[in-house]
Design an enzyme around this catalytic site. Sequence first.
Site, PDB file in Angstrom:
ATOM      1  N   ARG A 193      51.759  22.307  41.172  1.00  0.00           N
ATOM      2  CA  ARG A 193      50.537  21.645  40.666  1.00  0.00           C
ATOM      3  C   ARG A 193      50.559  21.548  39.144  1.00  0.00           C
ATOM      4  O   ARG A 193      49.829  20.748  38.546  1.00  0.00           O
ATOM      5  CB  ARG A 193      49.271  22.373  41.152  1.00  0.00           C
ATOM      6  CG  ARG A 193      47.975  21.760  40.632  1.00  0.00           C
ATOM      7  CD  ARG A 193      46.748  22.094  41.490  1.00  0.00           C
ATOM      8  NE  ARG A 193      46.711  23.478  41.890  1.00  0.00           N
ATOM      9  CZ  ARG A 193      46.434  24.504  41.085  1.00  0.00           C
ATOM     10  NH1 ARG A 193      46.171  24.291  39.807  1.00  0.00           N
ATOM     11  NH2 ARG A 193      46.441  25.733  41.545  1.00  0.00           N
ATOM     12  N   TYR A 238      37.271  -2.943  40.093  1.00  0.00           N
ATOM     13  CA  TYR A 238      37.649  -2.590  41.461  1.00  0.00           C
ATOM     14  C   TYR A 238      36.471  -1.845  42.107  1.00  0.00           C
ATOM     15  O   TYR A 238      35.813  -1.021  41.440  1.00  0.00           O
ATOM     16  CB  TYR A 238      38.900  -1.702  41.407  1.00  0.00           C
ATOM     17  CG  TYR A 238      39.215  -1.050  42.722  1.00  0.00           C
ATOM     18  CD1 TYR A 238      39.578  -1.816  43.831  1.00  0.00           C
ATOM     19  CD2 TYR A 238      39.146   0.326  42.875  1.00  0.00           C
ATOM     20  CE1 TYR A 238      39.851  -1.214  45.046  1.00  0.00           C
ATOM     21  CE2 TYR A 238      39.427   0.931  44.085  1.00  0.00           C
ATOM     22  CZ  TYR A 238      39.775   0.153  45.163  1.00  0.00           C
ATOM     23  OH  TYR A 238      40.043   0.755  46.367  1.00  0.00           O
ATOM     24  N   ASP A 294      42.133  -0.852  32.699  1.00  0.00           N
ATOM     25  CA  ASP A 294      42.796  -0.873  34.006  1.00  0.00           C
ATOM     26  C   ASP A 294      43.644  -2.138  34.041  1.00  0.00           C
ATOM     27  O   ASP A 294      43.126  -3.254  34.093  1.00  0.00           O
ATOM     28  CB  ASP A 294      41.753  -0.848  35.122  1.00  0.00           C
ATOM     29  CG  ASP A 294      42.385  -0.738  36.511  1.00  0.00           C
ATOM     30  OD1 ASP A 294      43.514  -1.239  36.684  1.00  0.00           O
ATOM     31  OD2 ASP A 294      41.738  -0.171  37.419  1.00  0.00           O
ATOM     32  N   LYS A 347      49.932  -0.315  43.901  1.00  0.00           N
ATOM     33  CA  LYS A 347      49.994  -1.773  43.998  1.00  0.00           C
ATOM     34  C   LYS A 347      51.371  -2.269  43.558  1.00  0.00           C
ATOM     35  O   LYS A 347      52.345  -1.983  44.214  1.00  0.00           O
ATOM     36  CB  LYS A 347      48.849  -2.385  43.195  1.00  0.00           C
ATOM     37  CG  LYS A 347      47.484  -1.693  43.417  1.00  0.00           C
ATOM     38  CD  LYS A 347      46.921  -1.896  44.812  1.00  0.00           C
ATOM     39  CE  LYS A 347      45.722  -1.017  45.140  1.00  0.00           C
ATOM     40  NZ  LYS A 347      44.609  -1.095  44.196  1.00  0.00           N
TER      41      LYS A 347
HETATM   42  C1  LIG Z   1      43.459  -0.352  43.943  1.00  0.00           C
HETATM   43  C2  LIG Z   1      42.900  -0.308  42.608  1.00  0.00           C
HETATM   44  C3  LIG Z   1      42.447   0.906  42.056  1.00  0.00           C
HETATM   45  C4  LIG Z   1      42.441   2.195  42.846  1.00  0.00           C
HETATM   46  O1  LIG Z   1      43.738   2.631  43.089  1.00  0.00           O
HETATM   47  P1  LIG Z   1      44.125   3.556  44.356  1.00  0.00           P
HETATM   48  O2  LIG Z   1      45.579   3.773  44.147  1.00  0.00           O
HETATM   49  O3  LIG Z   1      43.775   2.776  45.590  1.00  0.00           O
HETATM   50  O4  LIG Z   1      43.320   4.805  44.251  1.00  0.00           O
HETATM   51  C5  LIG Z   1      41.984   0.887  40.761  1.00  0.00           C
HETATM   52  N1  LIG Z   1      41.938  -0.243  40.041  1.00  0.00           N
HETATM   53  C6  LIG Z   1      42.355  -1.419  40.534  1.00  0.00           C
HETATM   54  C7  LIG Z   1      42.284  -2.654  39.684  1.00  0.00           C
HETATM   55  C8  LIG Z   1      42.848  -1.494  41.832  1.00  0.00           C
HETATM   56  O5  LIG Z   1      43.241  -2.681  42.326  1.00  0.00           O
END
Ligand SMILES: *Cc1c(COP(=O)(O)O)cnc(C)c1O
Length: 389
Positions: free
Chosen positions: A56, A109, A174, A199
Amino acid sequence: MQPTTLAVHAGPDRPGHAPPIELSTTWRFDDPALAAASVDAQAHGGPPVGTPVYGRLHNPTVAGFERALAALEGAPEAVAFASGMAALTACLLAARERGDHVVALRPLYGGSDHLLGSGLCGLGLRVATADTLAEAVDGDTALVLLETPANPTLALADIEAAVAAARGVPLVVDSTFATPVLQNPLRHGATMALHSATKFIGGHGDALGGVVACDAAWAAALRRVRVATGGCLHPLAGYMLHRGLATLPLRVHAAQDNARVLARRLAAHPAVARVRYPELPGGDPLGLLGRQLRGGGAVLSFELDDRHPGPDAWLRALRLVSPAVSLGAVDTLAQIPAALTHRVVPPEDRAASGLSDSLIRLSVGIEDVEDLWADLRRGLEAAERHAAG
Ligand SMILES: *Cc1c(COP(=O)(O)O)cnc(C)c1O
């Protein structure tokens, strides 16, 4: 080095051709004093001293992925987490002592919007627009958050303008939709660039992860949160996400080429009311393409003409494209954000974000574009038949 070279070579020096996967959760120590010093250092977000001690606190496979991602973002460091949401949670907790609320630009998101609105991390939420951002930020603002391109409307925000409006308050961008291939927020003054590595970075829909690129001080603050709260990336996922980086530029460019063609053809189709894609006319009102964003990316969204009852008939007619949430994979995925990924956002907030109930989000993959178009057209024809009764 150019990004395509960095993507293949960045990361740890290694004797083997592929990096090792370190699955051990604990490390033998021969010197208890050194192990104690290592725990002390890592509890404050520093690097291990001699031994990682415990999984961790540190994992060398994950650290290799972090170094590679940092190199691609042009950032001093990066810190990886179990998911994008774990990464955002760590940013909020790390900023908590700076103030009592977050100022955020919508759309976000759905999960991020929900987390901020919930107050679970002990911070309030002020929603602003690009125009009201400077007004919304004050001495008690802990953090500013924006997404560009935003999920799911592909709205673009000017990072440099947001940095100026934030007046020294840390800004998290983001950048999941852009990936480090198309945008590097730190070069425009952002404090942290956050990615849902689930993603495009992983790219194959088989690993969850999140990562934040930032300077050394923020990296230490984020690691401290990770050590304390345990949102660690699994080393096997770290390996897969690191491997994903090598083909990230190829995948993003191939998928973007497809998305461009599909965006134009959808926009010209009589059953489609509106397509949102940065490279289409009206998609980049601030002139950020070229200056901040190196391409429209591989996600687009669109609405059917309102003669049609809704996007369900379209979705059901698809054969090749999968109706599924998530995005950034090699295969094309479609979903209705208001019904799924953004359903945790209250309807009035969705409406204020420009997100209608009928918006379809399409994450374009790397299949042959004519095969994709044939599938999308089959859906549009089904919707038209439905409208004709
Ligand atoms: C999917 C997504 C998230 C969250 O990510 P996870 O890996 O599903 O926790 C945050 N921001 C954006 C723009 C996303 O598309």
